[in-house]
Scaffold this motif. Structure first.
Motif, PDB file in Angstrom:
ATOM      1  N   ALA A 176      -1.112  -2.116  14.250  1.00  0.00           N
ATOM      2  CA  ALA A 176      -0.897  -1.571  12.904  1.00  0.00           C
ATOM      3  C   ALA A 176      -1.560  -2.449  11.849  1.00  0.00           C
ATOM      4  CB  ALA A 176       0.603  -1.439  12.623  1.00  0.00           C
ATOM      5  N   ILE A 177      -1.545  -3.769  12.049  1.00  0.00           N
ATOM      6  CA  ILE A 177      -2.188  -4.692  11.113  1.00  0.00           C
ATOM      7  C   ILE A 177      -3.700  -4.498  11.134  1.00  0.00           C
ATOM      8  CG2 ILE A 177      -2.504  -7.102  10.476  1.00  0.00           C
ATOM      9  CD1 ILE A 177       0.332  -6.167  10.106  1.00  0.00           C
ATOM     10  N   VAL A 178      -4.269  -4.366  12.338  1.00  0.00           N
ATOM     11  CA  VAL A 178      -5.710  -4.147  12.462  1.00  0.00           C
ATOM     12  C   VAL A 178      -6.114  -2.854  11.759  1.00  0.00           C
ATOM     13  CG1 VAL A 178      -7.593  -3.759  14.088  1.00  0.00           C
ATOM     14  CG2 VAL A 178      -5.830  -5.440  14.619  1.00  0.00           C
ATOM     15  N   GLY A 179      -5.339  -1.795  11.983  1.00  0.00           N
ATOM     16  CA  GLY A 179      -5.639  -0.529  11.323  1.00  0.00           C
ATOM     17  C   GLY A 179      -5.519  -0.628   9.819  1.00  0.00           C
ATOM     18  N   TRP A 180      -4.524  -1.363   9.345  1.00  0.00           N
ATOM     19  CA  TRP A 180      -4.346  -1.542   7.898  1.00  0.00           C
ATOM     20  C   TRP A 180      -5.548  -2.263   7.307  1.00  0.00           C
ATOM     21  CZ3 TRP A 180       0.959  -3.283   5.486  1.00  0.00           C
ATOM     22  CH2 TRP A 180       0.890  -3.156   4.092  1.00  0.00           C
ATOM     23  N   LEU A 181      -6.012  -3.318   7.960  1.00  0.00           N
ATOM     24  CA  LEU A 181      -7.208  -4.009   7.484  1.00  0.00           C
ATOM     25  C   LEU A 181      -8.402  -3.059   7.433  1.00  0.00           C
ATOM     26  CD1 LEU A 181      -6.953  -7.446   9.342  1.00  0.00           C
ATOM     27  CD2 LEU A 181      -6.712  -7.039   6.883  1.00  0.00           C
ATOM     28  N   GLY A 182      -8.513  -2.199   8.446  1.00  0.00           N
ATOM     29  CA  GLY A 182      -9.596  -1.219   8.443  1.00  0.00           C
ATOM     30  C   GLY A 182      -9.491  -0.254   7.277  1.00  0.00           C
ATOM     31  N   LEU A 183      -8.280   0.179   6.961  1.00  0.00           N
ATOM     32  CA  LEU A 183      -8.086   1.062   5.812  1.00  0.00           C
ATOM     33  C   LEU A 183      -8.467   0.366   4.515  1.00  0.00           C
ATOM     34  CD1 LEU A 183      -4.691   2.870   6.593  1.00  0.00           C
ATOM     35  CD2 LEU A 183      -6.984   3.870   6.614  1.00  0.00           C
ATOM     36  N   VAL A 184      -8.119  -0.917   4.393  1.00  0.00           N
ATOM     37  CA  VAL A 184      -8.461  -1.664   3.182  1.00  0.00           C
ATOM     38  C   VAL A 184      -9.977  -1.784   3.033  1.00  0.00           C
ATOM     39  CG1 VAL A 184      -8.342  -3.918   2.062  1.00  0.00           C
ATOM     40  CG2 VAL A 184      -6.291  -2.920   3.076  1.00  0.00           C
ATOM     41  N   MET A 214      -8.501   6.337  -1.292  1.00  0.00           N
ATOM     42  CA  MET A 214      -8.859   4.977  -1.701  1.00  0.00           C
ATOM     43  C   MET A 214      -7.778   4.390  -2.589  1.00  0.00           C
ATOM     44  SD  MET A 214     -10.095   3.300  -4.663  1.00  0.00           S
ATOM     45  CE  MET A 214     -10.894   4.607  -5.598  1.00  0.00           C
ATOM     46  N   ALA A 215      -7.362   5.153  -3.600  1.00  0.00           N
ATOM     47  CA  ALA A 215      -6.333   4.671  -4.516  1.00  0.00           C
ATOM     48  C   ALA A 215      -4.996   4.485  -3.801  1.00  0.00           C
ATOM     49  CB  ALA A 215      -6.178   5.653  -5.681  1.00  0.00           C
ATOM     50  N   ALA A 216      -4.637   5.422  -2.919  1.00  0.00           N
ATOM     51  CA  ALA A 216      -3.361   5.336  -2.212  1.00  0.00           C
ATOM     52  C   ALA A 216      -3.316   4.141  -1.274  1.00  0.00           C
ATOM     53  CB  ALA A 216      -3.106   6.624  -1.422  1.00  0.00           C
ATOM     54  N   THR A 217      -4.474   3.713  -0.780  1.00  0.00           N
ATOM     55  CA  THR A 217      -4.524   2.559   0.111  1.00  0.00           C
ATOM     56  C   THR A 217      -4.439   1.256  -0.657  1.00  0.00           C
ATOM     57  OG1 THR A 217      -5.875   3.772   1.728  1.00  0.00           O
ATOM     58  CG2 THR A 217      -5.906   1.362   1.855  1.00  0.00           C
ATOM     59  N   LEU A 218      -5.128   1.168  -1.782  1.00  0.00           N
ATOM     60  CA  LEU A 218      -5.221  -0.094  -2.510  1.00  0.00           C
ATOM     61  C   LEU A 218      -4.066  -0.328  -3.480  1.00  0.00           C
ATOM     62  CD1 LEU A 218      -9.057  -0.246  -3.315  1.00  0.00           C
ATOM     63  CD2 LEU A 218      -7.817  -1.331  -1.438  1.00  0.00           C
ATOM     64  N   LEU A 219      -3.461   0.743  -3.986  1.00  0.00           N
ATOM     65  CA  LEU A 219      -2.379   0.561  -4.959  1.00  0.00           C
ATOM     66  C   LEU A 219      -1.066   0.226  -4.255  1.00  0.00           C
ATOM     67  CD1 LEU A 219      -3.053   3.479  -7.475  1.00  0.00           C
ATOM     68  CD2 LEU A 219      -3.530   1.052  -7.780  1.00  0.00           C
ATOM     69  N   PRO A 220      -0.332  -0.758  -4.762  1.00  0.00           N
ATOM     70  CA  PRO A 220       0.950  -1.122  -4.141  1.00  0.00           C
ATOM     71  C   PRO A 220       2.060  -0.144  -4.519  1.00  0.00           C
ATOM     72  CG  PRO A 220       0.542  -2.483  -6.060  1.00  0.00           C
ATOM     73  CD  PRO A 220      -0.692  -1.640  -5.881  1.00  0.00           C
ATOM     74  N   VAL A 221       3.122  -0.191  -3.746  1.00  0.00           N
ATOM     75  CA  VAL A 221       4.310   0.614  -4.037  1.00  0.00           C
ATOM     76  C   VAL A 221       5.107  -0.089  -5.126  1.00  0.00           C
ATOM     77  CG1 VAL A 221       6.413   1.623  -3.082  1.00  0.00           C
ATOM     78  CG2 VAL A 221       4.361   1.422  -1.660  1.00  0.00           C
ATOM     79  N   THR A 222       5.426   0.616  -6.183  1.00  0.00           N
ATOM     80  CA  THR A 222       6.226   0.020  -7.245  1.00  0.00           C
ATOM     81  C   THR A 222       7.661  -0.178  -6.759  1.00  0.00           C
ATOM     82  OG1 THR A 222       6.867   2.188  -8.142  1.00  0.00           O
ATOM     83  CG2 THR A 222       4.815   1.190  -8.970  1.00  0.00           C
ATOM     84  N   SER A 228       0.846  -1.192   0.000  1.00  0.00           N
ATOM     85  CA  SER A 228       0.000   0.000   0.000  1.00  0.00           C
ATOM     86  C   SER A 228       0.879   1.239   0.000  1.00  0.00           C
ATOM     87  CB  SER A 228      -0.910   0.006   1.237  1.00  0.00           C
ATOM     88  OG  SER A 228      -1.520   1.273   1.431  1.00  0.00           O
ATOM     89  N   ILE A 229       0.601   2.149  -0.922  1.00  0.00           N
ATOM     90  CA  ILE A 229       1.370   3.401  -0.969  1.00  0.00           C
ATOM     91  C   ILE A 229       1.196   4.183   0.326  1.00  0.00           C
ATOM     92  CG2 ILE A 229       1.571   5.635  -2.120  1.00  0.00           C
ATOM     93  CD1 ILE A 229       0.777   4.286  -4.720  1.00  0.00           C
ATOM     94  N   LEU A 230      -0.048   4.300   0.805  1.00  0.00           N
ATOM     95  CA  LEU A 230      -0.323   5.085   2.008  1.00  0.00           C
ATOM     96  C   LEU A 230       0.360   4.494   3.234  1.00  0.00           C
ATOM     97  CD1 LEU A 230      -1.821   7.351   3.475  1.00  0.00           C
ATOM     98  CD2 LEU A 230      -3.807   5.836   3.652  1.00  0.00           C
ATOM     99  N   VAL A 231       0.161   3.208   3.475  1.00  0.00           N
ATOM    100  CA  VAL A 231       0.748   2.573   4.651  1.00  0.00           C
ATOM    101  C   VAL A 231       2.265   2.505   4.523  1.00  0.00           C
ATOM    102  CG1 VAL A 231       0.814   0.472   6.042  1.00  0.00           C
ATOM    103  CG2 VAL A 231      -1.350   1.265   5.090  1.00  0.00           C
ATOM    104  N   GLY A 232       2.767   2.260   3.324  1.00  0.00           N
ATOM    105  CA  GLY A 232       4.207   2.222   3.120  1.00  0.00           C
ATOM    106  C   GLY A 232       4.875   3.540   3.452  1.00  0.00           C
ATOM    107  N   MET A 233       4.254   4.652   3.046  1.00  0.00           N
ATOM    108  CA  MET A 233       4.828   5.969   3.343  1.00  0.00           C
ATOM    109  C   MET A 233       4.731   6.280   4.830  1.00  0.00           C
ATOM    110  SD  MET A 233       3.653   8.242   0.038  1.00  0.00           S
ATOM    111  CE  MET A 233       4.713   9.591   0.512  1.00  0.00           C
TER     112      MET A 233
END
Length: 233
Positions: free
Chosen positions: A118-126, A214-222, A92-97
């Protein structure tokens, strides 16, 4: 987080004197539920009301999820329970940053220890991001309909289904959501009593921000961006 999401819808609906049906939570074997179907029992006065109620759920759930991610990252220590590969944060771009800002050079190691919060919050963001996809009667589809009208919302639904169909080749979760949208959520929300007036500029800006997150959460970091951010060895 799901309860907070539904509370946001209910709270805003109460402010606008709109009745909602009880939410029907969509089951999934991975985490129990990826969200709920919430129907309007009242006719909505105008598109601004549709926007406010649709955004309130993702806003409350998303803010709570983001707070959990940040708190979980801050509380992460070398002795934290979860040991994950650094590539985990490229999902995730957002979580990665956020992880790069909070954890710093630790993300250049092969394995990173993080707090489970952090994992629980990430699932919530997804879950929040999935509900913000601009399709049908998902929250994102309703936001799209309220800001840009029914014609644009209908086209956005078709585009979203096409993108999900392509993404199915890499992620089976995309197929799950394509089926949910196609069979349960593809139709637009009923027209409001007053369809002419558009939401104001502040609501339009919030709608764009929601779609961006939404896009920043779902799109992976290249891989190239991961190298620039220092995520991974």
């Amino acid at each position: 987080i799901l309860a907070a999401h539904e509370f946001g819808h209910w709270w805003m609906a109460q402010r606008h004197n709109v009745r909602l049906r009880p939410p029907f939570f969509i089951p999934t074997w991975q985490i129990g539920s990826f969200g709920a179907l919430t129907r309007f029992e009242s006719l909505l006065g105008d598109r601004s009301v549709l926007f406010d109620i649709s955004l309130a759920g993702p806003a409350v759930g998303g803010i709570l999820s983001l707070a959990l991610v940040i708190i979980g990252l801050v509380l992460s220590t070398p002795s934290s329970l979860f040991q994950v590969p650094t590539e985990f944060f490229q999902g995730s771009i957002l979580v990665g940053m956020l992880a790069r800002i909070v954890l710093g050079s630790e993300l250049q190691q092969d394995i990173v220890a993080i707090n489970p919060m952090a994992i629980v919050g990430w699932l919530g963001l997804v879950v929040t991001a999935l509900n913000l996809m601009p399709a049908g009667q998902l929250d994102g589809g309703r936001i799209m309909q309220s800001v840009y009208g029914r014609k644009v919302a209908r086209r956005a639904t078709i585009v979203t289904l096409i993108v999900l169909g392509i993404a199915t080749l890499a992620n089976p979760l995309a197929l799950y959501w394509a089926i949910v949208i196609l069979f349960l959520q593809r139709g637009l929300e009923r027209p409001c009593l007053q369809e002419i007036s558009e939401p104001d500029d502040a609501r339009a800006a919030l709608g764009l921000l929601a779609l961006f997150l939404m896009a920043a959460t779902l799109l992976p970091v290249t891989p190239a961006l991961a190298g620039r951010l220092g995520i991974g060895g």
